[in-house]
Design a protein around this motif. Structure first.
Motif, short mmCIF file in Angstrom:
data_model
loop_
_atom_site.label_atom_id
_atom_site.label_comp_id
_atom_site.label_asym_id
_atom_site.label_seq_id
_atom_site.Cartn_x
_atom_site.Cartn_y
_atom_site.Cartn_z
N LYS A 553 20.45 -33.99 -12.65
CA LYS A 553 20.41 -34.85 -11.48
C LYS A 553 19.04 -34.71 -10.82
CE LYS A 553 25.30 -35.18 -10.23
NZ LYS A 553 26.31 -34.98 -9.16
N ILE A 554 18.44 -35.83 -10.51
CA ILE A 554 17.10 -35.83 -9.92
C ILE A 554 17.25 -36.00 -8.42
CG2 ILE A 554 14.84 -36.95 -9.93
CD1 ILE A 554 15.68 -37.98 -12.80
N GLN A 555 17.13 -34.90 -7.71
CA GLN A 555 17.39 -34.89 -6.27
C GLN A 555 16.14 -35.31 -5.48
OE1 GLN A 555 20.32 -34.59 -5.27
NE2 GLN A 555 21.42 -33.42 -6.83
N PRO A 556 16.34 -35.88 -4.29
CA PRO A 556 15.19 -36.20 -3.43
C PRO A 556 14.40 -34.93 -3.10
CG PRO A 556 17.17 -37.28 -2.63
CD PRO A 556 17.62 -36.34 -3.71
N LYS A 557 13.08 -35.07 -3.09
CA LYS A 557 12.23 -33.91 -2.84
C LYS A 557 11.48 -34.07 -1.51
CE LYS A 557 11.45 -33.05 -7.77
NZ LYS A 557 10.43 -32.97 -8.85
N VAL A 558 11.65 -33.11 -0.63
CA VAL A 558 10.94 -33.13 0.66
C VAL A 558 9.54 -32.56 0.47
CG1 VAL A 558 10.91 -32.23 3.01
CG2 VAL A 558 13.08 -32.93 1.97
N VAL A 559 8.54 -33.30 0.91
CA VAL A 559 7.16 -32.83 0.83
C VAL A 559 6.84 -31.97 2.06
CG1 VAL A 559 4.73 -33.53 0.76
CG2 VAL A 559 6.45 -34.82 -0.53
N ARG A 560 7.17 -32.50 3.24
CA ARG A 560 6.94 -31.76 4.49
C ARG A 560 7.48 -32.59 5.65
NH1 ARG A 560 1.88 -33.20 2.80
NH2 ARG A 560 0.98 -35.03 3.81
N HIS A 561 7.47 -31.99 6.80
CA HIS A 561 7.71 -32.73 8.04
C HIS A 561 6.34 -33.10 8.59
CE1 HIS A 561 10.41 -34.00 11.31
NE2 HIS A 561 9.34 -33.81 12.06
N VAL A 562 6.16 -34.35 8.96
CA VAL A 562 4.84 -34.80 9.39
C VAL A 562 4.40 -34.06 10.65
CG1 VAL A 562 5.03 -37.07 8.32
CG2 VAL A 562 5.88 -36.75 10.64
N ALA A 563 3.10 -33.83 10.74
CA ALA A 563 2.54 -33.02 11.82
C ALA A 563 2.25 -33.85 13.06
CB ALA A 563 1.28 -32.32 11.33
N VAL A 564 3.25 -34.57 13.52
CA VAL A 564 3.16 -35.27 14.80
C VAL A 564 4.42 -34.94 15.58
CG1 VAL A 564 1.71 -37.13 13.91
CG2 VAL A 564 4.20 -37.40 13.90
N SER A 565 4.38 -35.13 16.87
CA SER A 565 5.49 -34.71 17.72
C SER A 565 6.68 -35.66 17.60
CB SER A 565 5.04 -34.65 19.18
OG SER A 565 4.75 -35.96 19.65
N LYS A 566 7.88 -35.11 17.85
CA LYS A 566 9.09 -35.93 17.88
C LYS A 566 8.97 -36.99 18.96
CE LYS A 566 14.12 -35.61 18.32
NZ LYS A 566 14.21 -36.70 19.33
N LYS A 567 8.35 -36.62 20.06
CA LYS A 567 8.14 -37.56 21.15
C LYS A 567 7.35 -38.78 20.68
CE LYS A 567 5.53 -37.84 25.51
NZ LYS A 567 4.67 -37.08 26.45
N ALA A 568 6.33 -38.53 19.86
CA ALA A 568 5.48 -39.63 19.37
C ALA A 568 6.26 -40.53 18.42
CB ALA A 568 4.25 -39.06 18.68
N ILE A 569 7.05 -39.92 17.52
CA ILE A 569 7.83 -40.71 16.57
C ILE A 569 8.87 -41.53 17.30
CG2 ILE A 569 9.50 -40.55 14.69
CD1 ILE A 569 7.95 -38.17 13.62
#
Length: 706
Positions: A553-569
């Protein structure tokens, strides 16, 4: 005794001794061969009388998320020539036979001879010289063996493209071609028994990425031959093992919608007058990506121009290959979705917004949205929008105001990087862009992906170092071919490494040196949609054995959490809702293309872009998303984002959610008519029945199989 007689007798004794020595030597050698090493030589003799003929395996299927075959196999009549039999004919008879075979298969004699001479398979295996021949040709050869000695006509398995709902998907699937001698030598060195001299291997797309799973394991038939190479009979056989099935995340219905709507957008653009260049739009290429926002899985990916994968079945002719590479064809082998690199235009602005807010600018920051801005000796115009006075980030995104974002870029340039030669100055906007994955390949499971580039001060410094000699020589010798290139070469040679205020302004609106692929942009917007998780996009979902066993099974791969604030997103996600609707005093740039769309049920967010390209018409972009999907579209030389790409993107959303009704009125959502049952892609795999059939996932099977 007479001396003469004595000499003769001596000679006779010497001769007898020599003869005896020879017989003694032969006797010892015979004992050595027959007794001491007899078993070894008997084994070698036996092996020399047996030759192996390779039996190619049936290649594995490629199916969509519902089990619909995207690539399967079919039988094809193949005409082959036994080189051993051919070699036993006289030169005249050989010429007659080759001429007869060439005529009946529609080839030139020289082409048949070349195929025979370049064959690198077994000498005891007939050489295929014509594939996919008509059945009547095969029957003619079979019914008249006296006219075709050593010519074999049989059925073999080749690739087939069922095209459910009319899909093409060439850029996703790829194609096959014969293994090269270098590849075969490497396979032997690696002791890879799944490849042989007559194998076909994947050359692009998932055919190449998952080749080792799809190819299967060849079988062989041991053929007994005499000392002259004449076949005496079959000794033994080892059956070939068929390849495994690749289940993809592609949904054929959505893929078909993406391809058709992209094609229609390009066709419409070519018939539309461009008031800037005073001719119709060229609309020479385009791409669309539909991505699952929560996993990074690709649901659909279309590219134009494209090609028919069937052209590669049985070997592609030089004429066909030349057509694919011709200027008129505009390189259809290049997948614009993963390999096309374009200035992102205003679709870049949401990422600049996240970087600016994370770096300290307040969400209620106001800048003036005017008709243009003077920066140094250059006037930077407000390309798409009107003048709106003092506005916020949200309003600037909704109306796509360039002059607002010019001032954002200047703010951080003045704060951190006012020395234009300092390549290492802090740049929170470039940092945000790189955090969203721009400037590097996404790592999708398709070979040949382009990297794009983030045109910041670091890139400019490295580019100057690499290209200084080239442009300075052009400037010194005056070899520039256009006035623009002449001026560029001169300025580049002087201070090409400088990142000036104008560069900072251009950077914030997705112009200048920044380039992205549609796939990169789709992934970045999926990170906005899911709250900041950046995934490695995937097309492969699982590898399944011929007996239905799930091997991987080819599972989704997380690269990282983007380095911007939750407030900005969160701010950007709220702001981009406004792009789709009219406001008091202004309209969002997509509002005129989404009137009547059920935005109350499907909470779409969007951003348009019109990227300027020197010497060409504008590139049209639209980026849209909700909590489930991201839909990105680009068409080169096609004008504004909303005008050209907006209608096509809307149609894809209608397909995804089963939106019903005329666009001129108020539309409704009927999820029962959505392209994907249950609206979102299935988590389960298709069902592999014991009879070899492939059914949709169990929970979504009812009423979905077509």
């Amino acid at each position: 005794m007479n001396p003469a007689n004595r000499t003769s007798r001596l000679r006779l004794i010497v001769l007898q001794a020599l003869v005896f020595s020879l017989f003694a030597t032969l006797g010892v050698r015979l004992w050595y061969v027959q007794v001491a090493h007899g078993s070894s030589y008997r084994a070698q003799a036996a092996s020399q009388s047996v030759r192996e003929v390779v039996q190619q395996p049936t290649r594995g299927l490629i199916v969509d998320d519902m089990g619909r075959p995207l690539v399967s196999n079919r039988t094809s009549w193949v005409v082959s020539i036994d080189k051993t039999t051919l070699g036993n004919l006289s030169d005249a008879d050989q010429g007659t036979l080759l001429a007869r075979v060439a005529k009946v298969t529609g080839q030139k004699v020289s082409a048949v001879k070349k195929t025979l001479s370049t064959w690198n398979g077994s000498a005891y295996q007939p050489v295929p010289i014509a594939e996919d021949v008509k059945q009547q040709v095969a029957l003619q050869i079979l019914e008249q063996p006296e006219d075709y000695p050593g010519v074999v006509a049989d059925q073999q398995t080749v690739r087939s493209y069922p095209q459910p709902y009319g899909v093409n998907a060439a850029g996703i699937l790829g194609y096959l071609s014969p293994i090269t001698s270098q590849e075969y030598d490497q396979a032997k060195k690696d002791k890879d028994h799944s490849l042989n001299a007559t194998s076909e291997v994947g050359r692009a797309g998932v055919e190449k990425e998952y080749d080792r799973w799809l190819r299967g394991m060849p079988g062989s038939t041991s053929v007994t031959v005499d000392s002259l190479g004449r076949e005496l009979g079959d000794s033994s056989a080892v059956a070939a093992q068929p390849g495994d099935t690749l289940v993809t995340s592609i949904d054929a219905k959505v893929q078909a919608a993406a391809e058709q709507d992209l094609h229609q957008a390009i066709t419409t653009a070519r018939a539309t007058y461009d008031p800037v260049t005073h001719k119709n739009y060229v609309a020479d290429s385009g791409a669309m990506v539909v991505m699952e926002a929560k996993t990074g899985r690709v649901v659909a990916m279309a590219s134009e121009p494209t090609y028919d994968p069937e052209e590669w079945v049985g070997g592609i002719s030089q004429k066909q290959l030349d057509a694919l590479y011709s200027k008129q064809a505009d390189n259809p082998l290049l997948s614009r979705a993963t390999q096309g690199q374009f200035a992102p235009g205003s679709t870049w602005k949401p990422f600049m917004t996240t970087g600016a807010i994370t770096a300290g600018l307040p969400t209620d920051q106001h800048f003036t949205c005017g008709p243009g801005l003077q920066i140094g000796n250059r006037y930077f115009k407000n390309y798409e929008s009107e003048s709106y006075g003092s506005i916020t980030f949200a309003e600037a995104l909704n109306v796509s105001c360039d002059t607002f974002f010019y001032q954002v870029g200047l703010h951080f340039w003045n704060k951190y990087g006012s020395d234009p030669a300092n390549a290492n100055a802090k740049d929170p906007l470039a940092t945000a862009a790189k955090s969203f994955g721009f400037g590097k390949p996404t790592g999708i499971d398709i070979p040949g992906e382009a990297s794009g580039r983030v045109g910041d001060r670091q890139w400019k410094a490295s580019y100057f170092k690499a290209m200084k000699g080239y442009y300075c020589t052009m400037d010194e010798k005056g070899t520039a071919t256009t006035p623009f290139l002449k001026l560029f070469a001169h300025e580049f040679c002087l201070q090409g490494n400088y990142f000036r205020q104008g560069d900072a302004a251009n950077f914030t609106i997705g112009q200048g040196d920044t380039m992205v692929t549609p796939l990169q942009l789709a992934r970045a917007y999926s990170a906005l949609a899911n709250g900041g998780t950046l995934y490695q996009p995937t097309i492969g979902k699982a590898i399944v054995a011929p007996d239905g066993t799930v091997l991987k099974k080819i599972q989704p791969k997380v690269v990282r959490h983007v380095a911007v604030s939750k407030k900005a997103i969160d701010y950007v996600n709220t702001a981009l809702l406004g792009t789709m609707v009219p406001h008091s005093g202004f309209n969002g740039t997509l509002a005129w293309k989404f009137g009547g769309f059920p935005l109350g049920e499907i909470h779409l967010r969007g951003k348009t872009g019109s990227a300027e390209v020197e010497g060409k018409q504008s590139t049209s972009w639209v980026a849209t998303y909700d909590k489930n999907y991201v839909v990105i579209m680009v068409v080169t030389q096609a004008g504004t984002g909303s005008g050209t790409s907006g209608p096509a993107v809307r149609k894809v959303w209608e397909s995804l959610y089963g939106v019903q009704g005329d666009e001129t009125g108020t539309q409704t959502v009927d999820t029962a008519k959505a392209a994907i049952p249950g609206v979102t892609p299935p988590k389960a795999l298709p069902t592999f029945a014991q009879d070899g059939s492939i059914l949709p996932p169990a929970k979504q099977r009812k009423g979905t199989r077509k």
